[in-house]
Design a protein around this motif. Structure first.
Motif, PDB file in Angstrom:
ATOM      1  N   SER A 165      -1.000   1.588  18.211  1.00 14.23           N
ATOM      2  CA  SER A 165      -1.083   1.635  16.837  1.00 14.23           C
ATOM      3  C   SER A 165      -2.693   2.639  16.390  1.00 14.23           C
ATOM      4  CB  SER A 165      -1.989   0.351  16.487  1.00 14.23           C
ATOM      5  OG  SER A 165      -3.399   0.155  17.183  1.00 14.23           O
ATOM      6  N   GLN A 223      -6.582   1.659   8.143  1.00 13.28           N
ATOM      7  CA  GLN A 223      -5.177   2.098   8.609  1.00 13.28           C
ATOM      8  C   GLN A 223      -5.120   2.011  10.208  1.00 13.28           C
ATOM      9  OE1 GLN A 223      -2.536   3.640   7.428  1.00 13.28           O
ATOM     10  NE2 GLN A 223      -3.401   3.152   5.504  1.00 13.28           N
ATOM     11  N   ALA A 250      -1.216   0.756  10.999  1.00 11.56           N
ATOM     12  CA  ALA A 250       0.028   1.510  11.026  1.00 11.56           C
ATOM     13  C   ALA A 250       0.149   2.040  12.511  1.00 11.56           C
ATOM     14  CB  ALA A 250      -1.166   2.714   9.989  1.00 11.56           C
ATOM     15  N   GLU A 256       4.101   6.333  11.427  1.00  9.20           N
ATOM     16  CA  GLU A 256       4.546   6.042   9.747  1.00  9.20           C
ATOM     17  C   GLU A 256       3.391   7.488   9.258  1.00  9.20           C
ATOM     18  OE1 GLU A 256       4.863   1.014  10.598  1.00  9.20           O
ATOM     19  OE2 GLU A 256       2.408   2.082  10.060  1.00  9.20           O
TER      20      GLU A 256
END
Length: 252
Positions: A94, A130, A133, A137
């Motif tokens: 991530s 974020q 995320a 993406e």
């Protein structure tokens, strides 16, 4: 903060860099410009110790690094962050894990403090919230910002940028330029930026150095570079398709 003395770099019989002499002062943004293949990215890799020069000395924060062992170089690299041309994020991690990577590798901070730092650095680059995320993406500009957050996570003394605005639209390029300037101010870092984007160079630079055919042919403030009478420099600034014969007059 960084000093290169008579640095030469040969690779497979070809001389990539020739007698490079360059001093980069504490806290400034030094922008390295030049045509593709001129040796700009090689210079960055020499500064961070990923390559060793054929001859010459490279000083980083008062230490000569060309003869250091890998363990010694790793200690010096803890004072540096690097933003790669293509972001170089770990696709399986991530955003938060990417930013946390260096903190986990090189510090003994507890997880709570690591994640506080991750959130703080993401806020600094405009990516609040974020953390979860995934890289696939994100837009290209967001990936560059994550790469910057990762580079500054350990508050380095030096940040190196390899073509930070490559492939970005003008609006996002301006955003990255502003982040480079604000990052220098917020963490008091010395910055070295390799770019072919003259708009970006003039916007962010304390000084600009141009490499042509492996040599530094001119160094100066943005104002000095704009007024240069070196024909190669003038051609590069105007975005011409070919360079004049010879190297022009050198003023380093």
């Amino acid at each position: 903060m960084i000093k290169l003395v008579n640095v030469n770099m040969n690779f497979q019989g070809k001389q990539i860099l020739k007698d490079i002499n360059l001093t980069i002062e504490q806290g400034e943004i030094m922008v390295i410009i030049g045509p593709s293949g001129s040796g700009k990215s090689t210079l960055l890799r020499l500064i961070i110790g990923l390559l060793r020069p054929t001859s010459g000395e490279i000083w980083v924060n008062g230490r000569e690094i060309t003869r250091m062992t890998e363990d010694e170089l790793n200690q010096v690299r803890l004072e540096m962050g690097m933003v790669f041309q293509y972001s170089a994020l770990f696709d399986s991690m991530s955003v938060g894990e990417n930013v946390a990577f260096g903190l986990r590798q090189h510090t003994a901070l507890p997880e709570e403090e690591i994640w506080r730092t991750v959130r703080r650095k993401l806020r600094m680059v405009g990516l609040r919230g974020q953390e979860n995320a995934m890289p696939n993406e994100l837009s290209g500009g967001m990936k560059k910002r994550v790469s910057l957050a990762r580079a500054i996570a350990i508050n380095p003394h030096i940040v190196l940028y390899d073509e930070p605005t490559a492939g970005l639209d003008p609006i996002m390029s301006n955003t990255i330029d502003r982040l480079i300037v604000s990052t220098r101010r917020m963490i008091d870092a010395t910055s070295v930026v390799v770019t072919h984007d003259m708009s970006s160079a003039f916007h962010i630079a304390s000084r600009i150095a141009m490499i042509f055919e492996g040599c530094i042919i001119e160094t100066g403030t943005p104002e000095m570079i704009k007024e240069s009478d070196n024909p190669i420099m003038a051609k590069f600034i105007r975005g011409g398709s070919a360079f004049p014969e010879g190297k022009g007059r050198s003023r380093v």
